[in-house]
Motif scaffolding. Sequence first.
Motif, mmCIF file in Angstrom:
data_model
loop_
_atom_site.group_PDB
_atom_site.id
_atom_site.type_symbol
_atom_site.label_atom_id
_atom_site.label_comp_id
_atom_site.label_asym_id
_atom_site.label_seq_id
_atom_site.Cartn_x
_atom_site.Cartn_y
_atom_site.Cartn_z
ATOM 1 N N LEU A 1 0.833 -1.202 0.000
ATOM 2 C CA LEU A 1 0.000 0.000 0.000
ATOM 3 C C LEU A 1 0.868 1.252 0.000
ATOM 4 O O LEU A 1 0.563 2.239 -0.708
ATOM 5 C CB LEU A 1 -0.923 -0.011 1.220
ATOM 6 N N ARG A 2 1.947 1.218 0.730
ATOM 7 C CA ARG A 2 2.844 2.364 0.742
ATOM 8 C C ARG A 2 3.451 2.602 -0.631
ATOM 9 O O ARG A 2 3.624 3.761 -1.052
ATOM 10 C CB ARG A 2 3.953 2.151 1.779
ATOM 11 N N ALA B 1 3.954 6.038 -5.260
ATOM 12 C CA ALA B 1 3.876 6.231 -6.716
ATOM 13 C C ALA B 1 2.920 7.355 -7.064
ATOM 14 O O ALA B 1 3.183 8.166 -7.975
ATOM 15 C CB ALA B 1 3.457 4.929 -7.390
ATOM 16 N N GLY B 2 1.785 7.437 -6.374
ATOM 17 C CA GLY B 2 0.845 8.528 -6.643
ATOM 18 C C GLY B 2 1.431 9.880 -6.287
ATOM 19 O O GLY B 2 1.252 10.858 -7.020
ATOM 20 N N VAL B 3 2.108 9.986 -5.149
ATOM 21 C CA VAL B 3 2.726 11.245 -4.752
ATOM 22 C C VAL B 3 3.807 11.647 -5.753
ATOM 23 O O VAL B 3 3.913 12.822 -6.150
ATOM 24 C CB VAL B 3 3.299 11.140 -3.328
ATOM 25 N N ASP B 4 4.626 10.677 -6.203
ATOM 26 C CA ASP B 4 5.676 10.983 -7.184
ATOM 27 C C ASP B 4 5.073 11.430 -8.518
ATOM 28 O O ASP B 4 5.575 12.363 -9.163
ATOM 29 C CB ASP B 4 6.573 9.765 -7.393
ATOM 30 N N ALA B 5 4.014 10.763 -8.922
ATOM 31 C CA ALA B 5 3.379 11.137 -10.191
ATOM 32 C C ALA B 5 2.782 12.535 -10.110
ATOM 33 O O ALA B 5 2.862 13.324 -11.072
ATOM 34 C CB ALA B 5 2.295 10.126 -10.545
ATOM 35 N N ALA B 6 2.167 12.870 -8.975
ATOM 36 C CA ALA B 6 1.605 14.214 -8.835
ATOM 37 C C ALA B 6 2.704 15.270 -8.862
ATOM 38 O O ALA B 6 2.509 16.383 -9.376
ATOM 39 C CB ALA B 6 0.817 14.308 -7.537
ATOM 40 N N GLY B 7 3.862 14.966 -8.357
ATOM 41 C CA GLY B 7 4.958 15.925 -8.376
ATOM 42 C C GLY B 7 5.542 16.120 -9.749
ATOM 43 O O GLY B 7 6.155 17.157 -10.012
ATOM 44 N N ARG C 1 -0.162 12.415 0.066
ATOM 45 C CA ARG C 1 1.055 12.668 0.834
ATOM 46 C C ARG C 1 0.795 12.531 2.338
ATOM 47 O O ARG C 1 1.596 11.940 3.066
ATOM 48 C CB ARG C 1 1.582 14.068 0.512
ATOM 49 N N LEU C 2 -0.335 13.045 2.810
ATOM 50 C CA LEU C 2 -0.673 12.927 4.227
ATOM 51 C C LEU C 2 -0.937 11.467 4.604
ATOM 52 O O LEU C 2 -0.540 11.008 5.684
ATOM 53 C CB LEU C 2 -1.897 13.791 4.544
ATOM 54 N N ASP D 1 3.648 5.813 7.174
ATOM 55 C CA ASP D 1 5.038 5.694 7.640
ATOM 56 C C ASP D 1 5.112 5.750 9.170
ATOM 57 O O ASP D 1 5.922 5.039 9.789
ATOM 58 C CB ASP D 1 5.890 6.816 7.034
ATOM 59 N N GLU D 2 4.302 6.582 9.797
ATOM 60 C CA GLU D 2 4.272 6.628 11.259
ATOM 61 C C GLU D 2 3.766 5.306 11.832
ATOM 62 O O GLU D 2 4.280 4.830 12.862
ATOM 63 C CB GLU D 2 3.371 7.783 11.706
ATOM 64 N N LEU D 3 2.758 4.726 11.183
ATOM 65 C CA LEU D 3 2.247 3.432 11.645
ATOM 66 C C LEU D 3 3.308 2.342 11.531
ATOM 67 O O LEU D 3 3.495 1.533 12.448
ATOM 68 C CB LEU D 3 1.002 3.059 10.839
#
Length: 237
Positions: free
Chosen positions: A123-124, A129-135, A161-162, A168-170
């Motif tokens: 899942l991470r 991948a979605g965060v990288d693609a949006a950037g 991103r959130l 990551d905290e989990l």
Amino acid sequence: MNAWSIKADEAQREVLVEEFRNRLAQALATTEDGQEAAAGDQSAGASREVDLATLLGEIAMLRNELRLQSRQFKQTLEELRRFGDDLRTNNERLQRDLERAHEQTSLVAQQTARPLLLALLDLRDRLQAGVDAAGRMPSSIMTRLVPGPQRFAASLAEGQRLSLQRLDELLAGQRVRAMRVEGESFDPQRMRVVGVESGTAAAVADGTVLREVRRGFYHDDGLLRLAEVIVSKKANP
């Protein structure tokens, strides 16, 4: 001999007789006192003999009692020693059983948690991948003329991103940590090669990790997932 001489003799005889009687009475009294004293001495001696015999008997009884109590005390000490040995043996056995149970519990927990943690890592990967693609989304004239979709995409990327940060905290709370392998030499124990690039700079040795295709992770002190990497390879002359 005249009458006066006869009277003088009779008076003298009476004095002598009286003196004899007094001496005889004193002698008799002295004898009786001696006999009574001797009888008293004999009685006291008999009393002392009886008291000494009683004392010796009591000492003998006390000695036997002390000997008996000493024997019982030794038996009690021996029983306590055996009890202490048994208790120590049982404690050592219990400690080994507890350690074995703890190891088994930890192993079961790791085996149970591993599939779940791997699913969270998948899942991470998708969120990353979605965060990288949006950037990497390019800007165009259309997006500047119609900013609504651009703002929606940016809002969606911020949500991803959130979510990635929360995940990551989990994972960190479950003692999962990421590898850092870029620039290191290839390690088959931790990495899997999925690509090779030739013609790299001369300062880069063969087998150096150039990029991560998929990040690897540790769980506690053990390996959770291999890192998929691209390594360098110099061109043949």
